[in-house]
Design a protein around this motif. Structure first.
Motif, PDB file in Angstrom:
ATOM      1  N   ASP A  97       0.866  -1.275   0.023  1.00  0.00           N
ATOM      2  CA  ASP A  97      -0.046  -0.004  -0.029  1.00  0.00           C
ATOM      3  C   ASP A  97       0.714   1.203   0.206  1.00  0.00           C
ATOM      4  N   ALA A  98       2.022   1.175   0.650  1.00  0.00           N
ATOM      5  CA  ALA A  98       2.895   2.399   0.797  1.00  0.00           C
ATOM      6  C   ALA A  98       4.431   1.688   0.631  1.00  0.00           C
ATOM      7  N   PRO A  99       5.108   2.489   0.410  1.00  0.00           N
ATOM      8  CA  PRO A  99       6.794   2.126   0.278  1.00  0.00           C
ATOM      9  C   PRO A  99       7.257   1.569   1.460  1.00  0.00           C
ATOM     10  N   ILE A 100       7.951   0.612   1.514  1.00  0.00           N
ATOM     11  CA  ILE A 100       8.409  -0.117   2.783  1.00  0.00           C
ATOM     12  C   ILE A 100       9.899  -0.620   2.463  1.00  0.00           C
ATOM     13  N   GLY A 101      10.737  -0.241   3.470  1.00  0.00           N
ATOM     14  CA  GLY A 101      12.215  -0.604   3.433  1.00  0.00           C
ATOM     15  C   GLY A 101      12.323  -2.168   4.001  1.00  0.00           C
ATOM     16  N   ALA A 102      13.508  -2.623   3.693  1.00  0.00           N
ATOM     17  CA  ALA A 102      13.880  -4.162   3.983  1.00  0.00           C
ATOM     18  C   ALA A 102      13.818  -4.314   5.488  1.00  0.00           C
ATOM     19  N   ASP A 103      14.152  -3.550   6.636  1.00  0.00           N
ATOM     20  CA  ASP A 103      14.151  -3.831   7.643  1.00  0.00           C
ATOM     21  C   ASP A 103      12.630  -4.037   8.220  1.00  0.00           C
ATOM     22  N   LYS A 104      11.865  -3.293   7.913  1.00  0.00           N
ATOM     23  CA  LYS A 104      10.523  -3.115   8.247  1.00  0.00           C
ATOM     24  C   LYS A 104       9.863  -4.435   7.388  1.00  0.00           C
ATOM     25  N   MET A 105      10.061  -4.802   6.135  1.00  0.00           N
ATOM     26  CA  MET A 105       9.548  -5.779   5.646  1.00  0.00           C
ATOM     27  C   MET A 105       9.939  -7.323   6.216  1.00  0.00           C
ATOM     28  N   ARG A 106      11.173  -7.358   6.776  1.00  0.00           N
ATOM     29  CA  ARG A 106      11.681  -8.402   7.450  1.00  0.00           C
ATOM     30  C   ARG A 106      10.801  -8.483   8.631  1.00  0.00           C
ATOM     31  N   GLU A 107      10.794  -7.467   9.462  1.00  0.00           N
ATOM     32  CA  GLU A 107      10.075  -7.312  10.804  1.00  0.00           C
ATOM     33  C   GLU A 107       8.736  -7.829  10.616  1.00  0.00           C
ATOM     34  N   ALA A 108       8.043  -7.357   9.590  1.00  0.00           N
ATOM     35  CA  ALA A 108       6.460  -7.709   9.304  1.00  0.00           C
ATOM     36  C   ALA A 108       6.342  -8.980   8.785  1.00  0.00           C
ATOM     37  N   SER A 109       7.481  -9.620   7.818  1.00  0.00           N
ATOM     38  CA  SER A 109       7.403 -11.031   7.680  1.00  0.00           C
ATOM     39  C   SER A 109       7.451 -11.933   8.866  1.00  0.00           C
ATOM     40  N   LEU A 110       8.070 -11.544   9.877  1.00  0.00           N
ATOM     41  CA  LEU A 110       8.349 -12.419  11.169  1.00  0.00           C
ATOM     42  C   LEU A 110       6.805 -12.368  11.861  1.00  0.00           C
ATOM     43  N   ASP A 111       6.450 -11.167  12.184  1.00  0.00           N
ATOM     44  CA  ASP A 111       5.164 -11.073  12.824  1.00  0.00           C
ATOM     45  C   ASP A 111       4.055 -11.150  12.046  1.00  0.00           C
ATOM     46  N   VAL A 175      16.459  -9.268  -2.283  1.00  0.00           N
ATOM     47  CA  VAL A 175      15.874  -9.038  -3.813  1.00  0.00           C
ATOM     48  C   VAL A 175      14.641  -8.321  -3.906  1.00  0.00           C
ATOM     49  N   ALA A 176      13.828  -8.523  -2.733  1.00  0.00           N
ATOM     50  CA  ALA A 176      12.548  -7.913  -2.711  1.00  0.00           C
ATOM     51  C   ALA A 176      12.482  -6.327  -2.814  1.00  0.00           C
ATOM     52  N   LYS A 177      11.630  -5.974  -3.543  1.00  0.00           N
ATOM     53  CA  LYS A 177      11.310  -4.512  -3.520  1.00  0.00           C
ATOM     54  C   LYS A 177      10.019  -3.957  -2.771  1.00  0.00           C
ATOM     55  N   GLY A 178      10.346  -3.133  -1.827  1.00  0.00           N
ATOM     56  CA  GLY A 178       9.238  -2.728  -0.925  1.00  0.00           C
ATOM     57  C   GLY A 178       8.502  -1.527  -1.574  1.00  0.00           C
ATOM     58  N   GLU A 179       7.618  -1.815  -2.774  1.00  0.00           N
ATOM     59  CA  GLU A 179       7.126  -0.804  -3.558  1.00  0.00           C
ATOM     60  C   GLU A 179       5.674  -1.033  -3.952  1.00  0.00           C
ATOM     61  N   VAL A 180       4.968  -0.192  -4.274  1.00  0.00           N
ATOM     62  CA  VAL A 180       3.625  -0.039  -4.757  1.00  0.00           C
ATOM     63  C   VAL A 180       3.568  -0.483  -6.192  1.00  0.00           C
ATOM     64  N   TYR A 181       2.859  -1.571  -6.360  1.00  0.00           N
ATOM     65  CA  TYR A 181       2.733  -2.099  -7.564  1.00  0.00           C
ATOM     66  C   TYR A 181       1.970  -1.184  -8.508  1.00  0.00           C
ATOM     67  N   ASP A 182       2.676  -1.080  -9.945  1.00  0.00           N
ATOM     68  CA  ASP A 182       2.233  -0.210 -10.891  1.00  0.00           C
ATOM     69  C   ASP A 182       0.922  -0.838 -11.605  1.00  0.00           C
ATOM     70  N   LEU A 183      -0.124  -0.590 -11.096  1.00  0.00           N
ATOM     71  CA  LEU A 183      -1.299  -1.516 -11.614  1.00  0.00           C
ATOM     72  C   LEU A 183      -1.626  -0.961 -13.211  1.00  0.00           C
ATOM     73  N   ALA A 184      -1.426   0.532 -13.238  1.00  0.00           N
ATOM     74  CA  ALA A 184      -1.743   0.965 -14.630  1.00  0.00           C
ATOM     75  C   ALA A 184      -0.704   0.410 -15.750  1.00  0.00           C
ATOM     76  N   HIS A 185       0.248   0.072 -15.333  1.00  0.00           N
ATOM     77  CA  HIS A 185       1.120  -0.547 -16.467  1.00  0.00           C
ATOM     78  C   HIS A 185       1.220  -2.119 -16.455  1.00  0.00           C
ATOM     79  N   TRP A 186       0.954  -2.645 -15.350  1.00  0.00           N
ATOM     80  CA  TRP A 186       1.130  -4.195 -15.302  1.00  0.00           C
ATOM     81  C   TRP A 186      -0.167  -4.928 -15.689  1.00  0.00           C
ATOM     82  N   HIS A 187      -1.261  -4.233 -15.282  1.00  0.00           N
ATOM     83  CA  HIS A 187      -2.659  -4.976 -15.148  1.00  0.00           C
ATOM     84  C   HIS A 187      -3.463  -4.772 -16.522  1.00  0.00           C
ATOM     85  N   LYS A 188      -4.019  -5.718 -17.217  1.00  0.00           N
ATOM     86  CA  LYS A 188      -5.015  -5.344 -18.372  1.00  0.00           C
ATOM     87  C   LYS A 188      -6.350  -6.335 -18.006  1.00  0.00           C
ATOM     88  N   ARG A 189      -7.194  -5.844 -18.881  1.00  0.00           N
ATOM     89  CA  ARG A 189      -8.381  -6.492 -18.627  1.00  0.00           C
ATOM     90  C   ARG A 189      -8.455  -7.256 -19.907  1.00  0.00           C
TER      91      ARG A 189
END
Length: 271
Positions: A97-111, A175-189
């Motif tokens: 939902d919002a950019p996240i750093g590697a340390d916070k991502m690791r912590e969030a993965s653990l909890d 390798v993980a990017k804590g980014e918002v997914y670019d829905l407009a670019h990567w999604h199609k109907r």
């Protein structure tokens, strides 16, 4: 040699015992994946169907450059998903939902809070998503999809809802990017009928074709390719290929396209 690729049904505890047509699960089996064995003539792509009755793990895949740097050869994994069936409210988790750093991502993965930080996209049949390497993602409950991917089995699992499986946080955080997914670019109907370019490289091509390929689409497939029927019966080098199957064609000239048929065409790009 038959054009049809061998099929492998894979039982998974998170699979489904009732599959969307034309598939049927064996009595008492929960089928999570149906794989088409990659052919010798086109080994760099893997096509499979995935069926879920539970959420799959939160995971991430490396790029070719990242696996080569680790001495693993070209084993990166980019993939894409075409939703073929979805229960009401079914979702895919892609990015944050919002950019996240590697340390916070690791912590969030653990909890376990990583699940709440991810963006969950509600899906219906015809939704198409490209998943670049380094994108954190998960498939939710009640989804049936076609996956076309680089033929690699390297997956770094970040969170698995308390299941007793190994996590790969060091490799994943690298390798993980804590980014918002670019829905407009990567999604199609993708329409039920009609032709459309779904993936235009650089690693592979994927097109939906209704009837015979247009000249523009045909030019994208000068040699060997995969045929994935969606509607109608196709003939590849004399073999009949129905929806639910996948075939290797040495050239488009060896494929008979029914007038009202719909299929996917795929091939790896030279690299």
């Amino acid at each position: 040699m038959t054009a049809a690729l061998p099929i492998r049904q894979v039982e998974k505890p998170w699979g489904k015992d009732v599959l969307p047509a034309p598939f049927k699960a064996p009595e008492g089996a929960r089928i999570g994946e149906i794989w088409f064995e990659p052919p010798a003539g086109l080994p760099d792509l893997l096509v499979k169907y995935i069926f879920t009755s539970e959420k799959l793990s939160v995971q991430v895949h490396p790029t070719d450059a990242q696996t080569e740097a680790k001495g693993l050869g070209r084993q990166g994994k980019e993939e894409c998903w075409l939703i073929v069936d979805a229960e009401p409210g079914a979702t895919l988790g892609i990015g944050f939902d919002a950019p996240i750093g590697a340390d916070k991502m690791r912590e969030a993965s653990l909890d376990g809070s990583i699940e709440e930080l991810m963006t969950w996209h509600e899906v219906v049949p015809g939704d198409f998503f490209y998943i670049p390497a380094n994108t954190v993602h998960a498939i939710g409950v009640g989804v049936s999809l076609i996956e076309v991917q680089q033929n690699s089995d390297i997956t770094y699992r970040l969170y698995d809802y308390g299941r007793p499986r190994e996590l790969h946080l060091d490799d994943g955080m690298a390798v993980a990017k804590g980014e918002v997914y670019d829905l407009a670019h990567w999604h199609k109907r993708v329409p039920v009928e009609g032709s459309a370019v779904l993936v235009d490289g650089p690693l592979f091509l994927l097109d939906q074709v209704h009837g015979r390929p247009t000249a523009e689409i045909a030019a994208r497939y000068p040699d060997a390719l995969l045929i994935i029927p969606r509607e109608g019966m196709f003939t590849v080098a004399g073999d009949s290929i129905a929806p639910g199957g996948c075939a290797l064609a040495k050239s488009l000239d060896l494929v008979e396209f029914p007038e009202d048929g719909v299929c996917l065409l795929a091939r790896a790009c030279a690299g």
